[in-house]
Design a protein around this motif. Sequence first.
Motif, PDB file in Angstrom:
ATOM      1  N   UNK A   1      -4.796   5.758   7.460  1.00 55.80           N
ATOM      2  CA  UNK A   1      -4.072   4.493   7.395  1.00 55.80           C
ATOM      3  C   UNK A   1      -2.599   4.668   7.048  1.00 55.80           C
ATOM      4  N   UNK A   2      -2.272   5.677   6.289  1.00 50.78           N
ATOM      5  CA  UNK A   2      -0.883   5.858   5.883  1.00 50.78           C
ATOM      6  C   UNK A   2       0.027   6.256   7.049  1.00 50.78           C
ATOM      7  N   UNK A   3      -0.550   6.562   8.185  1.00 45.52           N
ATOM      8  CA  UNK A   3       0.251   6.792   9.381  1.00 45.52           C
ATOM      9  C   UNK A   3       0.691   5.469  10.007  1.00 45.52           C
ATOM     10  N   UNK A   4       0.091   4.373   9.580  1.00 47.92           N
ATOM     11  CA  UNK A   4       0.328   3.082  10.211  1.00 47.92           C
ATOM     12  C   UNK A   4       1.128   2.141   9.328  1.00 47.92           C
ATOM     13  N   UNK A   5       0.942   2.207   8.025  1.00 50.38           N
ATOM     14  CA  UNK A   5       1.686   1.344   7.110  1.00 50.38           C
ATOM     15  C   UNK A   5       2.156   2.153   5.908  1.00 50.38           C
ATOM     16  N   UNK A   6       3.217   1.656   5.265  1.00 50.02           N
ATOM     17  CA  UNK A   6       3.797   2.361   4.135  1.00 50.02           C
ATOM     18  C   UNK A   6       3.416   1.810   2.785  1.00 50.02           C
ATOM     19  N   UNK A   7       2.510   0.861   2.753  1.00 46.33           N
ATOM     20  CA  UNK A   7       2.052   0.306   1.481  1.00 46.33           C
ATOM     21  C   UNK A   7       0.612  -0.161   1.620  1.00 46.33           C
ATOM     22  N   UNK A   8       0.042  -0.630   0.572  1.00 46.11           N
ATOM     23  CA  UNK A   8      -1.334  -1.103   0.445  1.00 46.11           C
ATOM     24  C   UNK A   8      -2.326   0.052   0.377  1.00 46.11           C
TER      25      UNK A   8
END
Length: 632
Positions: free
Chosen positions: A400-407
């Motif tokens: 997931x960290x490849x898609x968004x920078x938080x959460x």
Amino acid sequence: MNKYSNILMGFGLSAALVCTTGCRDDFADINSSPSQVTVGDPSYLFAMAAMDFEPFGYTFWFYDAPMLTSWSQMAVPTGSFTESSALTTVTGGVSYVNTLKLAHEITYLRSNMSEEDAAKHAVTAACVDVLTTYLALSSSDINGDIQFTEAGNALHGGTLTPAYDRIADLYTLWLDQLNSAITTFTTATDQIFTNEQDIVYKGDRAKWAKMANSLKLRIAARLISQDKARALAIASEVANASCGYIDSLDDAMLFNKSVVNSSSDDYIYHWSNGFMDGMASNQRIVDFMLENKDPRVRFLYRKNDWNSKIIQEFYDQGKAIPSYIEENVEYTTSGGKKTFVKWKGMGEPWVRYYGLPVEYNAKNNSAVYGEWFDYENRYKITDENGQSAKSYRPYSMYQHQMVIGRYYNFTLPTVPGGPVITRNDSRPWYGLYLGGSEVNLYLAEFKLLGANLPGTAESYFTQGVKLSVQEYDKVAGLNQIAYYGTTYDYDPNEVSIELKSGEIEAMLASDDYQLTGSASEQLEKVYLQQLINFTMYPYDQFVTARRSGLPKFNSQFISRENYASIPVTNFPRRFQTGVPNEMSQLYQIQRDAYAAQGYTITGAGDANTSILNSERTWQDQGAPQWGEGPKN
């Protein structure tokens, strides 16, 4: 001041230019003098278009991606494949209308300038046209015909009831727009086009030309089943164009929109909602990548929870661990107690990646598949006081960290009662939108299909796979994903995941990653690499699976499971139409558009999924059925 601040200062003006028709009220109706009203600047509108350029939005990943990856069998539901896997949900889609509105606004502004001044903004207008083409093409992939030529221009005399354009006509229009943009990028002089307003390529027109030329290959790929000769001709144009195409990391369309707070934190971090939590990696795909020492497995999927300290804790408590994990563990036994010695097989970090079985209703077959699907019960332990219960996921989820920078903040797996090691800081997000890997793999495909290209299929294939690894490694580093460049100093047997020296060479030495074998085997190899490369691009992955018929039944590489309970004719090829609202001005226009494409009106969740397989979009007509494999 941040270099993007001048972009953001123009947003208020830009928003005013593209609001409702009420913005056109006479100056007599507002308390301002015409001399005090600032004239819009196309450069600001271009900056806004780049900031709003979003092919990978939250609803796209939350709604669309789980369906598309299930239907193509490129991912596995965490509850296993069941009859519901072929059903549709509500959809998110890819929005192109906002960018299209900005393109119209730039056209309007230029029409009110002198011919000389308007000509100075030709490159700016071309950039927005390219961005709009990119987004609209993605939107049409799943829906077919879309509203485009009459859409988004009501502010300047256009209609509020735009007609649907046939996708075949739009492909021609978009190819013309891209060709026109390339000419503008390479020949226009005396332009108002500065790097401060261009977050994509920092004012480098040569790179814009390569990007526009490369984007033509996406259209060519979608023409294969309808007009193969035209597709191959487009590929030849791209490969032989004097402007070149994306063929290096430096030319890739890879950028971060902003690093400081603007009108929306989403510009900085992407978005912050959860997505793909019900989908996991496919066992057959992960195994294929591991067998061929493909480093991308580490950037596409997350490590599972089973580091060596977790394993030792289970041994200390006399608890069993998943057998497929223990196959990679070397241990000693003394007094009935096991002691972890080292990893066997490929070792860390490779031994931390496992996919879920694709077999039908596997979750309910606990005797065979319980080690994967029943982990929350089977692999739960507590501390010595019976507290701090934890379960450990044995398979890999999407990265997931490849898609968004938080959460999706990272928490290292530790033993119950052990240290809490987390990474909670938000990180500016970098998106890769078009790279040399995609381009070269398309060229390899077209060469095999008979296109007149200067290189060999093997050279394009090798370059495509090599660049795919390098691009994913670069994006993983920029996005600071978990375990990249660090092990967090908890498990002495942990190894970080960044690309290591010699790994690409070792991967390319594998037979499955060399363009050898029969013509059909070579074509399958190329398509499989496209599918792997598109793991973080579910629309493009779905389109590739749909037009190639891969994964193929009984493949020697990655095979598709054929479910007796869900025939392939029940897996959709597009989304449902939705039921038009009778009160809407678009009611009859929508009904006519669906009828023109041969669509039966269907709503989300309808069980008649065979309709969504047989009633195909124009570009999908004649393509192989799921599992059939490619047509030469």
